[in-house]
Design an enzyme around this catalytic site. Structure first.
Site, mmCIF file in Angstrom:
data_model
loop_
_atom_site.group_PDB
_atom_site.id
_atom_site.type_symbol
_atom_site.label_atom_id
_atom_site.label_comp_id
_atom_site.label_asym_id
_atom_site.label_seq_id
_atom_site.Cartn_x
_atom_site.Cartn_y
_atom_site.Cartn_z
ATOM 1 N N ARG A 259 0.873 -1.183 0.000
ATOM 2 C CA ARG A 259 0.000 0.000 0.000
ATOM 3 C C ARG A 259 0.902 1.222 0.000
ATOM 4 O O ARG A 259 1.531 1.527 1.002
ATOM 5 C CB ARG A 259 -0.907 -0.055 1.227
ATOM 6 C CG ARG A 259 -1.510 1.258 1.611
ATOM 7 C CD ARG A 259 -2.601 1.134 2.657
ATOM 8 N NE ARG A 259 -2.223 0.494 3.887
ATOM 9 C CZ ARG A 259 -1.627 1.107 4.924
ATOM 10 N NH1 ARG A 259 -1.300 2.382 4.828
ATOM 11 N NH2 ARG A 259 -1.333 0.454 6.027
ATOM 12 N N HIS A 263 -3.508 4.103 4.990
ATOM 13 C CA HIS A 263 -4.591 3.112 5.001
ATOM 14 C C HIS A 263 -5.876 3.742 4.448
ATOM 15 O O HIS A 263 -6.538 3.185 3.579
ATOM 16 C CB HIS A 263 -4.806 2.602 6.420
ATOM 17 C CG HIS A 263 -6.001 1.724 6.565
ATOM 18 N ND1 HIS A 263 -6.106 0.484 5.973
ATOM 19 C CD2 HIS A 263 -7.186 1.929 7.207
ATOM 20 C CE1 HIS A 263 -7.277 -0.049 6.244
ATOM 21 N NE2 HIS A 263 -7.957 0.808 6.991
ATOM 22 N N TYR A 272 3.982 5.438 11.655
ATOM 23 C CA TYR A 272 4.371 4.065 12.017
ATOM 24 C C TYR A 272 5.173 3.357 10.913
ATOM 25 O O TYR A 272 5.642 2.247 11.122
ATOM 26 C CB TYR A 272 3.113 3.226 12.335
ATOM 27 C CG TYR A 272 2.073 3.201 11.230
ATOM 28 C CD1 TYR A 272 2.187 2.352 10.137
ATOM 29 C CD2 TYR A 272 0.957 4.029 11.287
ATOM 30 C CE1 TYR A 272 1.233 2.322 9.134
ATOM 31 C CE2 TYR A 272 -0.002 4.011 10.290
ATOM 32 C CZ TYR A 272 0.133 3.151 9.220
ATOM 33 O OH TYR A 272 -0.813 3.133 8.230
#
Length: 374
Positions: A259, A263, A272
């Site tokens: 990805r 998200h 993160y």
């Protein structure tokens, strides 16, 4: 009693085109024609533009949220191209727009849905697909149900269901896979392993060395595929569909991809995710890889690229215009179309325009307090 091996297997990994766009001619012989590949690249490019514009719509307040598909186009296009339009079903999660558009879903529907209008989930007649599914993993049970119905009816349609790696940690996945294996239904499970389940890295969500091996417990043929390689995704899915259509039951494909965006637009992956990791995967971008392949074959050049980008821009502008010109739904629609006969509690909500979502009966709320539960 002597020990013996009760079960032994291996997980194969399939890649036909490497990161430099070099194709293994032997493994890919007669797989896809030049015109097909060119069309797939053009479709991927239009979808990438769509994705980028949708992100900007959210950032400018014209859309509630949006999960970008950026980086996963090859997994969607390669698998979707293997399915027969009007025969095979697509049961998506929410990062497979390219496959849905390829099978005929009007492109503005997805924008309408993320703009908060459920009419975007109303799949047009004749299209064999379910709406986007935001709950993690729940739709795989529906996919297996459709596949079971196909088997009972003698319909030769196969069901492709897509989900992320995080969904394999959900009970629904295991129930769906168990039913699929036990009933030997024509269903292909396509796990898009994009390395992250929202902010949880793959090595913290499972002890499995691969996601593909999870299918072994349910008796399915399984394979790990380079998900950024459109040739490999097409071949793996085509083979799985052929097995299913011949009555040999379900299969599992782990598409190893990434990805490239957050998200969703509600997420901030920079909190993160390591920049070096992101940069390494950007170098494996499926669009860049496929363009290198086409250029090496003399099928693509800068002029064609400029023309395609201009066409993609025009297409997406028209799609956005169509989505934004649809009149907003009426407030009463949810009452009018959810139940054949409205329950008394909802009749009260409709007449008072007050919610009972806080566990309160509208009739018990009055005066100034009533204004707080609208």
């Amino acid at each position: 009693m002597p020990k013996k091996v009760a079960y032994k297997t291996q997980i194969d990994y399939l890649q036909l085109m490497d990161e430099n766009g070099k194709l293994d001619a032997r493994l890919a012989k007669d797989l896809l024609g030049d015109e097909e590949v060119q069309q797939m690249y053009e479709h991927m490019t239009v979808c990438r533009r769509y994705d980028e514009v949708a992100f900007r719509l959210q950032r400018s307040g014209r859309m509630g949220t949006f999960p970008q598909n950026k980086g996963q186009e090859a997994a969607a296009i390669g698998s979707g191209h293997a399915a027969r339009k009007g025969v095979d079903w697509l049961v998506p999660a929410y990062r497979e727009n390219a496959a849905l558009f390829m099978h005929g879903l009007p492109m503005h529907y997805v924008l309408v849905y993320w703009m908060g209008d459920e009419r975007g989930s109303q799949i047009p007649d004749g299209l064999k697909m379910l709406p986007l599914s935001v709950p993690i993993g729940t739709h795989m049970l529906h996919a297996v149900g459709i596949a079971w119905a196909n088997k009972i009816r003698g319909d030769d349609g196969v069901v492709l269901t897509y989900f992320g790696d995080g969904a394999t940690s959900e009970g629904d996945f295991h129930e769906a896979a168990n039913f699929a294996g036990a009933l030997q239904v024509p269903c292909v499970f396509i796990c898009q392993n994009n390395q992250w389940a929202i902010s949880v890295p793959r090595d913290r969500q499972t002890a499995s060395e691969t996601f593909a091996q999870k299918a072994l417990g349910y008796g399915m043929p399984t394979i790990q595929v380079d998900g950024n390689d459109v040739f490999a995704m097409y071949k793996a899915t085509r083979d799985a569909i052929e097995r299913a259509r011949e009555g040999d039951g379900p299969s599992f494909i782990e598409a190893v991809t990434y990805r490239l965006a957050d998200h969703t637009t509600a997420d901030d992956a920079s909190r993160y995710r390591d920049e070096d990791e992101l940069d390494a995967w950007k170098a494996k971008d499926p669009l860049i890889r496929l363009r290198k392949y086409l250029e090496a074959k003399g099928l693509w050049d800068e002029d064609k690229q400029e023309a395609l980008e201009a066409r993609a821009k025009a297409i997406v502008q028209e799609v956005v215009k169509t989505a934004e010109e649809i009149p907003a739904p009426e407030v009463d629609d949810i009452f009018d179309y959810t139940f054949a006969e409205l329950p008394e509690s909802l009749k009260a909500q409709r007449s008072t325009m007050r919610t009972t979502s806080l566990g309160q009966d509208p009739s018990q709320v009055g005066g100034a307090a009533a204004q707080t539960v609208r």
